[in-house]
Design an enzyme around this catalytic site. Structure first.
Site, PDB file in Angstrom:
ATOM      1  N   GLU A 161      -8.202-139.177 -19.931  1.00 28.80           N
ATOM      2  CA  GLU A 161      -7.746-138.562 -21.183  1.00 28.80           C
ATOM      3  C   GLU A 161      -7.425-139.646 -22.202  1.00 28.80           C
ATOM      4  O   GLU A 161      -7.838-139.574 -23.360  1.00 28.80           O
ATOM      5  CB  GLU A 161      -6.483-137.707 -20.954  1.00 28.80           C
ATOM      6  CG  GLU A 161      -6.719-136.397 -20.241  1.00 28.80           C
ATOM      7  CD  GLU A 161      -6.557-136.529 -18.731  1.00 28.80           C
ATOM      8  OE1 GLU A 161      -6.547-137.671 -18.222  1.00 28.80           O
ATOM      9  OE2 GLU A 161      -6.461-135.481 -18.046  1.00 28.80           O
TER      10      GLU A 161
ATOM     11  N   ASP B 170     -18.352-124.466  -9.199  1.00 37.63           N
ATOM     12  CA  ASP B 170     -17.035-125.031  -9.471  1.00 37.63           C
ATOM     13  C   ASP B 170     -17.034-125.546 -10.896  1.00 37.63           C
ATOM     14  O   ASP B 170     -17.994-126.154 -11.340  1.00 37.63           O
ATOM     15  CB  ASP B 170     -16.758-126.188  -8.516  1.00 37.63           C
ATOM     16  CG  ASP B 170     -16.255-125.667  -7.183  1.00 37.63           C
ATOM     17  OD1 ASP B 170     -15.533-124.647  -7.194  1.00 37.63           O
ATOM     18  OD2 ASP B 170     -16.609-126.258  -6.156  1.00 37.63           O
TER      19      ASP B 170
ATOM     20  N   GLN C  35       8.775-138.092 -14.198  1.00 36.80           N
ATOM     21  CA  GLN C  35      10.047-137.747 -14.820  1.00 36.80           C
ATOM     22  C   GLN C  35       9.915-137.528 -16.324  1.00 36.80           C
ATOM     23  O   GLN C  35      10.327-136.512 -16.869  1.00 36.80           O
ATOM     24  CB  GLN C  35      11.091-138.854 -14.584  1.00 36.80           C
ATOM     25  CG  GLN C  35      11.869-138.718 -13.297  1.00 36.80           C
ATOM     26  CD  GLN C  35      11.189-139.484 -12.187  1.00 36.80           C
ATOM     27  OE1 GLN C  35      10.667-140.567 -12.439  1.00 36.80           O
ATOM     28  NE2 GLN C  35      11.172-138.916 -10.993  1.00 36.80           N
TER      29      GLN C  35
END
Lengths: 565, 187, 686
Positions: C348, C307, C380
């Site tokens: 991040e 993986d 959003q």
């Protein structure tokens, strides 16, 4: 040893090397049913044979059916040959007035010729009629050889195919090896042999009046036509008692050389056929290299020791010419002895019994290793496969993978059957020899006293179990005891090895092919060759060490210390 | 099973016919047509008598002839074979030594070569070595009353070379040598 | 190979236990499982009987000699047993330390899931399907699955990992292992294994020789060894009859000595130890195997499915580059990027702060001091940022930032500048993720977020390639990203946009090509693929379904472990092959010792074969027998530790091992027997 001798060895090996590829290719085409030169003549005959015998040429067999057909066919061969031998006195082509053969000897001969052994405990001159010679012995020389080739081809198919169930059709392989391979080669060799002086006729024995006015009876018969198949099919049974030492069977150094070529021809070329059929010729060359190394070792060892001469006669005879022919000399005799035992042929052009102990031991070792050095047509290669499987098994572990050979996983079943097939020979040799050593009928056999007598016994059962047929011929083998025991040894040594071998083929053919990677044990390099040789010697050979110590090895040291018996 | 048996039996019969009859017969016919002499045993016909085969050795006892090698069967054509005695056989050692001693009387100058004191494998070996022939020259010369030089020349003429210069050993065919001897010199 | 719990081979406790066990193992019924050693025991009994007969004066052979041979034969058997017992002992010690807690555990058994009352029973009596309650501070009594509740669990007893794990029912993290501890809250657990069937129990069975199932490969090797034993048995038995022909007689003791030295006792004695030690090595790496053949299969694996996330890469994209647009200073961009991320707790975000600090020496600042407000990422807006009193910084996907700019400038016709498009395209092609940064109404530049490949992976894959193993990366990323990462990490192939069934598909496809595959997995949707793979390693943190489908469980839940597992499998097979070769090659020297001695009386001429110049026939035979026994003990450490395994091509490994164990196997006994012979004579033992 001299330069000319060494040159002859090199020339011989070189010619064999040259022939491997063309003959190997030819056989590949034959068994893949591709187009060959002989098709226009042979294809109609082949079709007719299938039609008459009810063989469906489109049908293939699984290993069990294949083995059943093979055994049944050979069983009938034994019965037919036995009957011919028993009734040859009333059958035609009997100008020599040969009599019916006794039951025990007839059994022995029948077992001997169907098992490709051609052990002879009788003197053929005056014993075997021309009818028997042609329709009995010549036939089995072809058919037993064809059986061997068929088995090898079936095994190769098992390695080449993937997840299949069938390994070919025994009847087709049998007919094709007979018609395409054995017959044309035999025909060519026969004609050269006749040209060189081997008789081919159906005339009665000739009564000659010699220069000094005595009568000398000269045997005749269809000799050349069997001489060729005797060598090509690694049969080895003499048409005349002295076998290829007889000037009528082997009149010149050229016939000698051609016989040597013929003996190795198919066995050596089959390694190439194998390589081609598994689509990697190197695989074949690896097996041939292992064979070649063992062969050359045997030749040079034997040549060296035989050239030393008998120290007991050092003031009289510089070289050991007892039992040898002048036209062949030391090298011609030694080379023949090694070739014939490496290849399970058993023809002899000199008396192995009269060799010096160590040079006489080398042929014996060749037989004991299972005749996998080139070997009998077909059986030699499949014997080599068995060793390769065992070698791959251990070597495969050593590189950290569960073993595989040519992409086929080697598992419990293959090992079980390989071990069975490889061990039958030493078991047979030891048990029968021990039996002979402890019974009065057995002990009565040997001609020579001392360790050499023991060598005669152990050679006899090695030769019989290994289907070789050569002998330390001092042994008086034409007795009820030896006819029966050697006959049984021959049948066991042949068919109890063929069946497990085919069972392995049956198991291998079903397997998937595992694609090779750099983690796969390479079965092409020199490392593998040496490992294979190590396995052949340790697994196949070491077990004989005690027996050899009591035979040729001790005789060697006794001879050096000046003892005679 | 029955079908299998039928196939096996008919296969045996057909292949027997092909390999055991058609094949040897074809070879016989061709051999007799193209190489009749060889196919019939390379016989030597002298005055309509068969005096042997040039391939098969004969027993010579007379001093006038070159002798063949010792033979286990005494050159009986129906009993080919060797002694099969092993290298530590007392019988063999004694036999060879006594043969050698017997020959030494014949030619005390040189010791007899190995082939003259050992039995061949076939018992029918038609050849002796060159040394074997040379060894016998003095005896034959005396018996025939001819010069050793002439005999030597004859022997040299009868040396069979190695085939293709490499195969086999140098040798002399005793029968043809003796026939030549009879032809050239009166008996 | 790094090991966590490596213990010394010579632990006194284990040796003591092994010594006792090796005597118990003399029981012929159990020894029959090892045919080679069984034969040795039978002839040891025979020789002992001969010794007694001699003692009673019924037969007349050298009493002391027969005694010594008998004694050494027994020693041979015991050494063989001892090897097995040692391997078992080490394995058991390993397993016991895991099991300890479990034995002492009391389980709170509930009648059903809604039961309020519990009954206290010993943990060992739990059956499959039982529901138990585990509360704060209690040890989980059996392997199972959480059916109700959430709890923080300490798995350090099993995995050595100190951080507690949150587990709850119905999630991917619902399975619990016996021996782990509940730190807070409570859970109800449905037990998934019967007594003696838990992972631990299976493991323990694997390291106990008596219960251990032989693997197919071991069976095949065993057949080979039995075959050789039979043939040597016949060969030695017939010597007596051959000797009879030669007019002599060989004492049975000497025949027995020859037999025992010829049959493959070395590998026969060590075979089982090698197998157990292999499994033990796995345990030391915190991997539990369900069967011995799974370990061997690991050696065979030719394709690894890895993986991407967590195995090849750290799993989080990190800042790798700041690319300012023309007219913008690189430092300016870095500063803006850092500011916008100061309160961004996503990996991040943290990586951006760190990168700016590392590369541009921009210190972390405190947002509250700056009087700024953090704008978190929402589905959003698809961007995050920070608001100062008079300015705003935003970072986000290209589209989101473009919308933001349009809004700020009140101009819907603004297009993405050509320059920016190029930068974004470059980043995407290389497999990275572009994050556009804007301040107020101005585009500043792009942050290049990149999947960072773990250090050293490239080298490990290179090693695997040398061993002939292909590596395939499995990832949900798009093919572009996948290609870039697989290229960077040096993998052979990749499967992009992979869904669980794609994985299964890939395994099947490779298997039809004859490949053997290994993979790791943890989720329930990995289960079919884990079951289909030849070696399926489930993460201990994974679901019960995954664990049941797998044939190995990694207690550390470390996906890179797969590489070590392959090494261990290979090492196990290599050790087996090497010692077999060594054992068989030994025979040459033994012949040269015994044969001349054996026929000494009849054929003194055979003394020429006594190349080792051994002093007397009796000392020669005794020395060979002693060597034969001692070599088992001397090779035991090697059998337990395993032959050194270096990732090389098969041809190179074969050459090397053939030289060491083949040639060594021939040479070593010549030296060994000679040395023993000198000692035997020095001590006047014959």
């Amino acid at each position: 040893m001299n330069l000319n001798g060494i040159l002859q060895i090199i020339l011989y090996f070189f010619v064999i090397l040259l022939l491997i590829k063309p003959i190997g290719l030819y056989m590949t085409r034959v068994f893949n049913k591709e187009k060959t030169f002989f098709d226009p003549i042979l294809c109609p005959i082949e079709k007719l044979v299938y039609k008459l015998s009810g063989v469906n040429s489109k049908e293939e067999q699984n290993w069990l059916e294949y083995a059943k057909s093979l055994i049944l066919f050979n069983l009938i061969g034994v019965v037919v040959l036995y009957s011919i031998l028993r009734f040859q006195n009333i059958l035609p082509f009997n100008p020599t007035k040969s009599d019916s053969i006794s039951p025990d000897l007839a059994f022995n001969i029948a077992a001997s010729f169907t098992s490709n052994t051609n052990w002879q405990s009788y003197v053929p001159e005056g014993t075997i009629s021309y009818f028997t010679e042609m329709l009995g012995l010549t036939v089995q020389n072809f058919l037993s050889a064809a059986t061997g080739i068929a088995m090898a081809i079936a095994f190769i198919r098992a390695l080449a195919r993937e997840q299949s169930n069938t390994i070919g059709n025994f009847w087709i392989d049998l007919v094709r090896s007979t018609l395409w391979v054995l017959l044309p080669l035999s025909f060519i060799f026969s004609m050269i042999f006749v040209f060189e002086g081997i008789p081919q006729n159906l005339k009665p024995y000739v009564h000659a009046r010699t220069i000094e006015g005595k009568i000398q009876i000269l045997p005749q018969g269809p000799i050349a036509s069997r001489e060729s198949i005797k060598a090509i099919g690694t049969n080895g049974g003499g048409i005349l008692n002295a076998n290829s030492a007889h000037p009528y069977e082997n009149p010149s150094p050229l016939t000698n050389f051609l016989q040597l070529i013929a003996i190795f021809l198919i066995g050596a070329a089959l390694t190439n056929t194998f390589g081609r059929m598994v689509k990697d010729e190197r695989q074949g060359w690896v097996l041939f290299t292992a064979m070649g190394i063992l062969f050359l070792f045997g030749v040079f060892a034997s040549y060296y020791f035989e050239s030393l001469g008998n120290p007991l006669l050092k003031d009289f005879a510089k070289i050991n010419m007892e039992g040898k022919e002048v036209r062949f000399g030391i090298l011609g005799s030694v080379l023949y002895a090694i070739v014939t035992t490496a290849a399970s042929c058993g023809a002899v052009n000199s008396m192995h019994s009269s060799f010096l102990p160590i040079s006489g031991m080398m042929p014996l070792i060749n037989i004991m290793l299972g005749e996998i050095i080139i070997g009998g047509v077909g059986v030699g290669l499949s014997g080599m496969f068995l060793f390769a499987i065992i070698a791959v098994f251990i070597a495969g572990l050593m590189v950290g993978r569960t073993p595989e050979y040519l992409g086929k996983k080697i598992e419990t079943k293959e090992i079980k059957m390989s071990v069975l097939a490889v061990l039958i020979l030493p078991l047979c040799v030891h048990c029968f020899s021990a039996f002979a050593c402890t019974t009065p009928w057995g002990v009565r056999g040997p001609l020579n006293m001392g360790p050499h007598g023991f060598s005669e016994i152990i050679y006899a059962f090695s030769s019989a179990s290994g289907n070789n047929g050569s002998a330390f011929a001092g042994l008086n083998a034409n007795s009820f005891f030896y006819n029966l025991t050697t006959g049984l040894a021959m049948l066991i040594g042949r068919f109890l090895i063929i069946v497990p071998t085919l069972a392995i083929a049956g198991s291998l053919v079903r397997k998937k092919l595992v694609p090779p990677s750099s983690g796969t044990l390479p079965t092409t390099g020199l490392t593998f060759v040496f490992y294979l040789i190590l396995v052949i010697i340790t697994v196949g050979g070491l077990v004989y060490f005690p027996a050899l110590s009591l035979g040729p090895i001790v005789e060697h040291f006794l001879m050096i210390s000046g003892k005679v018996f | 099973m029955f079908n299998q048996l039928k196939t096996a039996v008919s296969m045996t019969l057909i292949l027997t016919l092909i390999t055991g009859f058609i094949y040897p017969m074809l070879v016989t016919v061709l051999a007799q047509t193209f190489f009749p002499s060889q196919a019939s045993g390379s016989l030597i016909i002298k005055n309509k008598n068969i005096s042997g085969s040039k391939l098969i050795g004969q027993n010579f006892t007379s001093d006038k002839y070159f002798h063949s090698r010792p033979s286990e069967s005494n050159y009986d054509g129906t009993k080919s074979g060797g002694s099969n005695l092993g290298p530590t056989s007392k019988k063999l050692i004694d036999k060879i030594i006594s043969t050698a001693k017997g020959l030494e009387k014949e030619n005390p100058n040189i010791s007899p070569p190995a082939d003259l004191i050992t039995a061949s494998g076939s018992g029918l070996d038609p050849h002796i070595s060159i040394a074997g022939a040379e060894f016998q020259i003095p005896r034959v010369a005396i018996a025939r009353g001819i010069s050793e030089g002439a005999l030597h020349k004859l022997v040299v003429e009868h040396i069979e070379k190695r085939q293709f210069g490499i195969l086999g050993e140098l040798r002399v065919n005793v029968l043809t040598l003796n026939l030549a001897l009879d032809n050239f010199y009166s008996k | 190979m790094a090991t966590k719990k490596r213990q010394s081979i010579l632990s006194l406790e284990i040796i003591k236990q092994a010594t006792i066990d090796s005597l118990i193992k003399l029981n012929p019924v159990t020894l029959f499982r090892n045919p080679v050693m069984f034969v040795v025991e039978v002839v040891a009994i025979l020789t002992t009987i001969f010794f007694i007969l001699n003692l009673c004066g019924i037969t007349k052979e050298n009493l002391f000699f027969v005694f010594q041979i008998a004694a050494w034969l027994w020693v041979t058997v015991i050494f063989g047993n001892f090897s097995e017992a040692m391997a078992e002992g080490r394995g058991k010690a390993q397993a016991n330390s895991l099991r300890q807690t479990k034995l002492e555990t009391k389980a709170k058994l509930l009648k059903d899931i809604n039961d309020k009352e519990y009954k206290l029973i010993p943990g060992t009596e739990l059956k499959k399907g039982d529901i138990v309650l585990a509360e704060t501070g209690s040890v989980i009594p059996g392997d199972g699955e959480i059916v109700e509740g959430v709890a923080l669990i300490d798995e350090s007893a099993i995995t050595g990992e100190s951080a507690a794990v949150l587990k709850q029912s119905g999630s991917d993290k619902s399975s619990v292992i016996a021996g782990t501890k509940v730190i807070s809250d409570w859970i109800k657990i449905k037990i998934t294994s019967n007594p003696g069937e838990s992972f631990l129990d299976q493991m323990i069975a694997l390291v106990e020789g008596a219960k251990r199932q032989k693997t197919p490969n071991e069976i095949a090797l065993c057949i080979l060894l039995v075959g050789m034993t039979i043939v040597f048995l016949i060969a030695t038995a017939t010597i007596e009859m051959f000797a009879l022909y030669a007019g002599t007689h060989i004492p049975v003791t000497i025949l027995i000595a020859l037999l025992v030295t010829l049959i493959p006792t070395t590998i026969g004695g060590l075979l089982s130890a090698i197998g157990i030690a292999g499994i033990d090595r796995l345990v030391q790496h915190n991997v539990l195997a369900m069967s011995g053949s799974a370990v061997e299969a690991a050696g065979d694996v030719d394709t690894l499915l890895l993986d991407k996330t967590g195995t090849i890469t750290f799993g989080n994209r990190m800042a790798d580059e700041f690319i300012p647009l023309s007219g913008v200073n690189e430092l300016e961009l870095a500063d803006a990027a850092q500011l916008s991320s100061l309160s961004d707790e996503t990996p991040e975000g943290r990586s951006i702060v760190k990168f700016a600090k590392d590369k541009y020496q921009l210190r972390e600042r405190n947002l509250s001091q700056l009087n700024a407000e953090f704008i978190p990422f929402t589905a959003q807006t698809r961007m995050s940022g920070v608001n100062f009193e008079n300015s705003e910084i935003r970072k986000g996907s290209t589209d989101a930032i473009l919308d933001y700019i349009k809004r700020k400038n009140n101009d819907k016709s603004i297009q993405v500048p050509q320059e920016l498009t190029q930068v974004i395209e470059r980043i995407s092609t290389s497999g990275g993720t572009p994050l556009v940064v804007a301040r107020n109404d101005k585009l500043l530049g792009v942050i290049h977020l990149k999947d960072i490949v773990k250090g050293g992976m490239r080298e490990r894959f290179e090693e695997l390639r040398k061993m002939g193993i292909r590596t395939i990366m499995i990832t949900g990323d798009n093919p572009l990203t996948a290609r870039a990462i697989s290229k960077e990490a040096g993998l052979d192939d990749f499967l992009a946009e992979a869904k669980p069934q794609d994985k299964l598909e890939l395994i099947r496809k490779e298997q039809t090509k004859g490949k053997l595959l290994a993979m790791t997995g943890d989720g329930t949707n990995d289960a079919p693929a884990l079951a289909q793979a030849d070696v399926g390693v489930a993460m201990s943190s994974g679901t019960q379904a995954a664990k049941e489908a797998a044939n190995m469980i990694d207690l550390d839940s470390n996906p890179t472990k797969l590489i070590e597992i392959v090494g261990i499998g290979k090492q196990l097979l290599i050790t087996r092959g090497a010692l077999t070769t060594f054992s068989i090659a030994n025979d040459v020297a033994k012949y040269f010792a015994i044969i001349p001695a054996m026929f000494y009386i009849t054929y003194p001429e055979l003394g020429a074969l006594n190349v080792m110049k051994l002093a007397t026939p009796h000392s020669a035979i005794l020395s060979a027998v002693i060597f034969n026994a001692l070599i088992i003990l001397l090779l035991l450490p090697l059998a337990l530790k395993g032959v050194v395994f270096k990732p090389l091509g098969a041809a190179a490994i074969l050459r090397k091992n053939l030289l060491i164990y083949g040639l060594g196997g021939i040479v070593v006994p010549f030296i060994g027997i000679k040395v023993i012979d000198i000692l035997v004579n020095f001590l006047h033992l014959v």
